[in-house]
Design a protein around this motif. Sequence first.
Motif, PDB file in Angstrom:
ATOM      1  N   ILE A 157     101.646  41.213  72.178  1.00 44.39           N
ATOM      2  CA  ILE A 157     102.895  41.380  71.492  1.00 44.39           C
ATOM      3  C   ILE A 157     103.125  40.135  70.225  1.00 44.39           C
ATOM      4  N   ILE A 158     102.647  39.085  70.592  1.00 45.39           N
ATOM      5  CA  ILE A 158     102.667  38.156  69.383  1.00 45.39           C
ATOM      6  C   ILE A 158     101.938  38.572  68.157  1.00 45.39           C
ATOM      7  N   GLN A 159     100.921  39.020  68.539  1.00 47.81           N
ATOM      8  CA  GLN A 159      99.952  39.327  67.403  1.00 47.81           C
ATOM      9  C   GLN A 159     100.542  40.411  66.470  1.00 47.81           C
ATOM     10  N   GLU A 160     101.388  41.367  67.139  1.00 46.60           N
ATOM     11  CA  GLU A 160     101.993  42.352  66.652  1.00 46.60           C
ATOM     12  C   GLU A 160     103.089  41.871  65.618  1.00 46.60           C
ATOM     13  N   GLY A 161     103.671  40.789  66.073  1.00 50.24           N
ATOM     14  CA  GLY A 161     104.657  40.012  65.278  1.00 50.24           C
ATOM     15  C   GLY A 161     104.168  39.289  64.166  1.00 50.24           C
ATOM     16  N   GLN A 162     102.973  38.701  64.385  1.00 46.29           N
ATOM     17  CA  GLN A 162     102.312  37.939  63.174  1.00 46.29           C
ATOM     18  C   GLN A 162     101.776  38.976  62.153  1.00 46.29           C
ATOM     19  N   ALA A 163     101.330  40.251  62.519  1.00 47.71           N
ATOM     20  CA  ALA A 163     100.953  41.058  61.609  1.00 47.71           C
ATOM     21  C   ALA A 163     102.119  41.591  60.733  1.00 47.71           C
TER      22      ALA A 163
ATOM     23  N   LYS B 126     101.813  31.841  62.372  1.00 43.35           N
ATOM     24  CA  LYS B 126     100.276  32.099  62.809  1.00 43.35           C
ATOM     25  C   LYS B 126      99.656  31.010  63.640  1.00 43.35           C
ATOM     26  N   ASP B 127     100.531  29.693  63.632  1.00 41.02           N
ATOM     27  CA  ASP B 127      99.822  28.518  64.328  1.00 41.02           C
ATOM     28  C   ASP B 127     100.351  28.314  65.749  1.00 41.02           C
ATOM     29  N   VAL B 128     100.928  29.557  66.349  1.00 43.09           N
ATOM     30  CA  VAL B 128     101.476  29.424  67.879  1.00 43.09           C
ATOM     31  C   VAL B 128     100.401  29.157  68.579  1.00 43.09           C
ATOM     32  N   ILE B 129     100.299  28.356  69.595  1.00 45.02           N
ATOM     33  CA  ILE B 129      99.203  28.189  70.929  1.00 45.02           C
ATOM     34  C   ILE B 129      99.548  29.140  71.667  1.00 45.02           C
ATOM     35  N   ILE B 130      99.262  30.353  71.859  1.00 46.49           N
ATOM     36  CA  ILE B 130      99.847  31.361  72.721  1.00 46.49           C
ATOM     37  C   ILE B 130      99.587  30.881  74.159  1.00 46.49           C
ATOM     38  N   PRO B 131      98.460  30.399  74.566  1.00 49.55           N
ATOM     39  CA  PRO B 131      98.593  29.948  75.872  1.00 49.55           C
ATOM     40  C   PRO B 131      99.329  28.917  76.468  1.00 49.55           C
ATOM     41  N   LEU B 132     100.084  28.140  75.591  1.00 49.19           N
ATOM     42  CA  LEU B 132     101.005  27.380  75.918  1.00 49.19           C
ATOM     43  C   LEU B 132     102.407  27.728  76.294  1.00 49.19           C
ATOM     44  N   LEU B 133     102.625  28.851  75.952  1.00 49.30           N
ATOM     45  CA  LEU B 133     103.848  29.508  75.877  1.00 49.30           C
ATOM     46  C   LEU B 133     104.159  29.787  77.306  1.00 49.30           C
ATOM     47  N   THR B 134     103.480  30.506  78.204  1.00 49.81           N
ATOM     48  CA  THR B 134     103.663  30.710  79.609  1.00 49.81           C
ATOM     49  C   THR B 134     104.012  29.464  80.313  1.00 49.81           C
ATOM     50  N   PRO B 135     103.360  28.270  80.278  1.00 48.08           N
ATOM     51  CA  PRO B 135     103.802  27.170  80.966  1.00 48.08           C
ATOM     52  C   PRO B 135     105.428  26.836  80.452  1.00 48.08           C
ATOM     53  N   THR B 136     105.492  26.801  79.111  1.00 46.99           N
ATOM     54  CA  THR B 136     106.849  26.468  78.493  1.00 46.99           C
ATOM     55  C   THR B 136     108.101  27.258  79.431  1.00 46.99           C
ATOM     56  N   ILE B 137     107.600  28.646  79.566  1.00 44.08           N
ATOM     57  CA  ILE B 137     108.738  29.565  80.103  1.00 44.08           C
ATOM     58  C   ILE B 137     108.682  29.067  81.633  1.00 44.08           C
ATOM     59  N   LEU B 138     107.800  29.153  82.462  1.00 47.37           N
ATOM     60  CA  LEU B 138     107.666  28.929  83.915  1.00 47.37           C
ATOM     61  C   LEU B 138     107.912  27.371  84.076  1.00 47.37           C
ATOM     62  N   GLY B 139     107.621  26.418  83.277  1.00 42.59           N
ATOM     63  CA  GLY B 139     107.892  24.806  83.557  1.00 42.59           C
ATOM     64  C   GLY B 139     109.349  24.700  83.454  1.00 42.59           C
ATOM     65  N   THR B 140     110.210  25.480  82.573  1.00 39.51           N
ATOM     66  CA  THR B 140     111.502  25.320  82.459  1.00 39.51           C
ATOM     67  C   THR B 140     112.175  25.727  83.628  1.00 39.51           C
ATOM     68  N   TYR B 141     111.735  26.857  84.220  1.00 41.90           N
ATOM     69  CA  TYR B 141     112.219  27.803  85.316  1.00 41.90           C
ATOM     70  C   TYR B 141     112.266  26.546  86.448  1.00 41.90           C
ATOM     71  N   PHE B 142     110.877  26.114  86.467  1.00 39.82           N
ATOM     72  CA  PHE B 142     110.586  25.523  88.023  1.00 39.82           C
ATOM     73  C   PHE B 142     111.124  24.127  87.927  1.00 39.82           C
ATOM     74  N   HIS B 143     111.542  23.336  86.919  1.00 44.61           N
ATOM     75  CA  HIS B 143     112.207  22.182  86.877  1.00 44.61           C
ATOM     76  C   HIS B 143     113.510  22.506  87.195  1.00 44.61           C
ATOM     77  N   PHE B 144     114.161  23.576  86.780  1.00 46.13           N
ATOM     78  CA  PHE B 144     115.762  23.891  86.937  1.00 46.13           C
ATOM     79  C   PHE B 144     115.611  24.255  88.476  1.00 46.13           C
TER      80      PHE B 144
END
Length: 209
Positions: free
Chosen positions: A136-142, A148-166
């Motif tokens: 999905i992100i590659q589609e948006g980049q295209a 282009k400089d997004v570190i994609i593997p770090l997006l999941t912990p950003t999403i989940l980390g926010t939820y888990f802290h809450f």
Amino acid sequence: MVKNDLNDKQIQILNVAETLFAEKGFDGTSIRDISKVAKINIAMVSYYFGSKEKLLESLILFKTSGLKEQLFHLIDENLEPLDKINKLIALYVNRINCNKGIYRILHFELASKKKALEIQSFSEIKKANLKSMELIIQEGQAKGVFRKDVIIPLLTPTILGTYFHFNMNKPFFEEILDLKTDEDYDNYVKTDLTKHIQQTIKALLIHEN
């Protein structure tokens, strides 16, 4: 092992195991405990799942595999990349919030470095979910929408980390946000918290003006 492969008795056993594992931990729960609460013979648990480790593996796959299918279909939906990402986040948050027990087990056991969770099939599910996000992100980049400089593997912990802290600080947030009931809390997660996470991920993905 997914839902369509299971009979009602197996699903009952998994639901009981989830409750007990979440309350007492994996090591603190025995097959005897599970069979007692499920009101079945110990041999039936062994017959269906084998060892306690295999039972945990089946439970994790049963509770987490559905998201993989949802994300797979999301890739082909006729939506703009940002809309797909927003929907992906909503799917993630809702999935976790509706399955707090299994994610509590995962958090505890992984934090304790338990060998019981060295499950290759679960790792494959996580890799598949990450691949869906990458596409999905590659589609948006295209399309020139996403950086282009997004570190994609770090997006999941950003999403989940926010939820888990809450979620781990639920009493605190219930007080300061005036969430008086569990329904109020769940509605806040589905609306305001989800929107906050979507805005956070958008800020990481979209070009600065």
